[in-house]
Design a protein around this motif. Sequence first.
Motif, short mmCIF file in Angstrom:
data_model
loop_
_atom_site.label_atom_id
_atom_site.label_comp_id
_atom_site.label_asym_id
_atom_site.label_seq_id
_atom_site.Cartn_x
_atom_site.Cartn_y
_atom_site.Cartn_z
N LEU A 137 0.83 -1.21 0.00
CA LEU A 137 0.00 0.00 0.00
C LEU A 137 0.87 1.26 0.00
O LEU A 137 0.57 2.24 -0.68
CB LEU A 137 -0.93 0.01 1.22
N ALA A 138 1.94 1.22 0.79
CA ALA A 138 2.78 2.41 0.92
C ALA A 138 3.42 2.78 -0.41
O ALA A 138 3.59 3.97 -0.70
CB ALA A 138 3.87 2.17 1.98
N ARG A 139 3.77 1.80 -1.23
CA ARG A 139 4.38 2.14 -2.51
C ARG A 139 3.40 2.07 -3.68
O ARG A 139 3.79 2.07 -4.83
CB ARG A 139 5.58 1.24 -2.80
N GLU A 140 2.09 2.01 -3.32
CA GLU A 140 1.02 2.08 -4.32
C GLU A 140 1.20 1.02 -5.40
O GLU A 140 1.17 1.30 -6.60
CB GLU A 140 0.95 3.48 -4.94
N ALA A 141 1.36 -0.22 -4.96
CA ALA A 141 1.58 -1.33 -5.88
C ALA A 141 0.32 -1.65 -6.66
O ALA A 141 -0.80 -1.33 -6.25
CB ALA A 141 2.04 -2.56 -5.10
N ALA A 142 0.50 -2.34 -7.80
CA ALA A 142 -0.63 -2.76 -8.62
C ALA A 142 -1.37 -3.90 -7.92
O ALA A 142 -0.79 -4.63 -7.10
CB ALA A 142 -0.14 -3.22 -9.99
N PRO A 143 -2.67 -4.09 -8.22
CA PRO A 143 -3.44 -5.15 -7.53
C PRO A 143 -2.82 -6.54 -7.67
O PRO A 143 -2.87 -7.33 -6.73
CB PRO A 143 -4.81 -5.08 -8.21
N VAL A 144 -2.24 -6.83 -8.83
CA VAL A 144 -1.70 -8.16 -9.03
C VAL A 144 -0.56 -8.46 -8.07
O VAL A 144 -0.31 -9.62 -7.70
CB VAL A 144 -1.26 -8.32 -10.51
N GLU A 145 0.16 -7.40 -7.62
CA GLU A 145 1.29 -7.63 -6.72
C GLU A 145 0.84 -8.10 -5.34
O GLU A 145 1.65 -8.61 -4.56
CB GLU A 145 2.12 -6.35 -6.60
N PHE A 146 -0.42 -7.91 -4.99
CA PHE A 146 -0.90 -8.33 -3.68
C PHE A 146 -1.02 -9.85 -3.58
O PHE A 146 -1.27 -10.40 -2.49
CB PHE A 146 -2.26 -7.67 -3.39
N GLU A 147 -0.88 -10.58 -4.69
CA GLU A 147 -0.85 -12.05 -4.65
C GLU A 147 0.53 -12.55 -4.23
O GLU A 147 0.68 -13.71 -3.85
CB GLU A 147 -1.21 -12.61 -6.04
N GLY A 148 1.54 -11.67 -4.30
CA GLY A 148 2.91 -12.10 -4.01
C GLY A 148 3.09 -12.73 -2.64
O GLY A 148 3.67 -13.83 -2.52
N PRO A 149 2.63 -12.09 -1.54
CA PRO A 149 2.82 -12.70 -0.21
C PRO A 149 2.16 -14.07 -0.11
O PRO A 149 2.68 -14.98 0.55
CB PRO A 149 2.16 -11.69 0.72
N LEU A 150 0.98 -14.28 -0.74
CA LEU A 150 0.32 -15.59 -0.68
C LEU A 150 1.11 -16.65 -1.43
O LEU A 150 1.27 -17.79 -0.98
CB LEU A 150 -1.09 -15.47 -1.27
N VAL A 151 1.63 -16.25 -2.60
CA VAL A 151 2.46 -17.21 -3.37
C VAL A 151 3.68 -17.61 -2.56
O VAL A 151 4.04 -18.80 -2.48
CB VAL A 151 2.86 -16.58 -4.71
N ALA A 152 4.30 -16.59 -1.93
CA ALA A 152 5.50 -16.90 -1.12
C ALA A 152 5.14 -17.77 0.07
O ALA A 152 5.89 -18.69 0.45
CB ALA A 152 6.14 -15.59 -0.66
N ALA A 153 3.96 -17.51 0.67
CA ALA A 153 3.56 -18.29 1.85
C ALA A 153 3.31 -19.75 1.47
O ALA A 153 3.69 -20.69 2.18
CB ALA A 153 2.31 -17.68 2.48
N ARG A 154 2.63 -19.96 0.33
CA ARG A 154 2.38 -21.34 -0.11
C ARG A 154 3.68 -22.05 -0.46
O ARG A 154 3.86 -23.24 -0.17
CB ARG A 154 1.45 -21.32 -1.32
N SER A 155 4.60 -21.29 -1.10
CA SER A 155 5.91 -21.88 -1.44
C SER A 155 6.68 -22.26 -0.18
O SER A 155 7.42 -23.24 -0.16
CB SER A 155 6.72 -20.92 -2.28
N ALA A 156 6.48 -21.46 0.88
CA ALA A 156 7.21 -21.72 2.13
C ALA A 156 6.54 -22.82 2.93
O ALA A 156 7.05 -23.22 3.98
CB ALA A 156 7.29 -20.44 2.95
#
Length: 639
Positions: free
Chosen positions: A14-33
């Motif tokens: 949110l602080a760097r005003e990311a695109a909506p698609v980037e909000f999937e990144g933490p979930l992808v990383a969590a599943r990978s972990a």
Amino acid sequence: MSGMSSPVEFLELLAREAAPVEFEGPLVAARSAGLTADRIAELEQAKTVALRVRALLERRRRRESELSGLYDTVSDLAGLRDLDDVLRAIVHRARHLLGADVAYMTLNDAERGDTYMRVTDGSVSARFQRLRLPMGAGLGGLVAQSGAPYVTANYPEDERFHHTREIDAGVGEEGLVAILGVPLRLGSTSIGVLYAANRSARPFAREEVALLLSLAAHAAVAIDTARLLAETRAALAELSAANTTIRAHSTSVERAAAAHDRMTALVLRGGGVEDVTAAVTEVLGGSLLALDAEGRLLARVGELDEPDRADLVEAVAASRTEGRSVRRGVLWYGAVVAGAENLGALVLHPEGELADADQRILERAALVTALLLLFRRTVAEAEGRVRGELLDDLIARPLRDTEALRSRARRLGVDLDAPHVLVAVGDDAIAATGSARQRVLSWATTYASTRGGLAAARDGLVALMLPGQDAGGSARAVARDLSRVTGRPVTAGASGPSTGPSSLAAAFREADRCLTALGALGRSGQGASTAELGFVGLLLGTVADGGDADVSRFLTATIGPVLEYDARRGTALVRTLEAYFGVGGSLARAAEQLHVHVNTVTQRLERIGQLLGGDWQKPERALEVQLALRLHRLRAPAG
């Protein structure tokens, strides 16, 4: 726990005003972990809230770009509490600023497909206050349907509008004749109509239409703002978990709100363009110029130089077309406009980069500047009309109530019982086009009001009533200064001083006669008073209708041979005549004044007798000769 598996990562997005698609990144990383289902569900919930926060911030940014900055100039919007109070204040202000008998507002009813009376100010008819106008019916229904402003100087007789029995009955009961209606617009949607009306036939000027359009924009924003406030309150409760991030993002918005409040306060306490420029630079920093429509400096803060004329014209045109501030190099330009009229520009050299909210501050400042300039013009024009009407009443009509005239004058800061001189400016200054005449009258109004006097147009002349006792000096000053403005010689006749309302009409007639006398004497382009012209001025001002030709014929018939003799032989017969009459016919005293022998004076008088005839010293001829000598001297250029 890594950052990619923590809800905090969504705040960073949110602080760097990311695109909506980037909000999937933490979930992808969590599943990978290989995180647990509970942790992934927690991250899913955090992502949902973060996307809702982002969507809300995006909606707020879009809404801010759509809101008109004119609402920043109205105090009711600074701390909006009750929509009815705000609408009543705007309608009251519309009536006051346009000097209208009645002002009112209708709002569109989407369910019933018509527009209904919402707020009135100055209305006395209950029937009128309950009116509902079908779309396309009457002036208001046509404005509501088309979304375009309409104006009529005489509504009952204007066949452009679809008249209905109910509307005409309400308008008739209220006694309205002249009506101006402008749409209340939010983007491309019309939500109602704002009106100003008078109970007598009169046209509404383009500036009045522009001013009412500006106020209509405020009213539309107020209605939308009330809805936005309700949405914002709900959103704040929903976004309490993201409050820290929102606060970080709202710094520029708060700065814009502070600037809004400050500029609103400036308007309320009667501030000027200089105060607006100072407020903007204190909030944004840097240097700022305020320029008028011709590129002339209105106010300056800092060391910024005036931009190149061509660059200024291009940037202001771009700002007007885009409807927002534009950047050219290191400078930001905001067009100062009212409707379709260009009033000038604000030019900012900021200390750093401007965020979107900072650009809105500059744009709001431009809108506030436009409103202040319109206010100043409206006040100046109204005061000029009032001053002109008072002077016209004093010099052109039989006085019936001198105390009422004194009271009107006192309200304008004029003491009619103090000495005043009357100056009449000839038609040589106003004989050009209508715009030139208006420029002369505008100059005279400003010239007189800054000196505590009055000015008005009367019978093809411009009359000025100026405090003081030096009529001749005032006439010469007016002729000199107005000649510079018009670029052509201006003649001014004056009389006075006069004291008291009852003496001013006669003083103006004397000034007019003095003006006529100056023309007859061939002294166009000069200024003088009746006292300076003496009885010759009074005589010419009263009877001269043939101008300089009559004067020339009189001089030729009376002392023409003497004038020709002097011109041909280089003698001093005219001087001898003047000296002789000036000392009461004494040869000795005339000789002394001329520094010649008495015999010389005798010889010259004998020569004059030969030229004029033996009866030239008889009373009737002597008076004509003396008058001709006086005319001859007055016709000489003022030295």
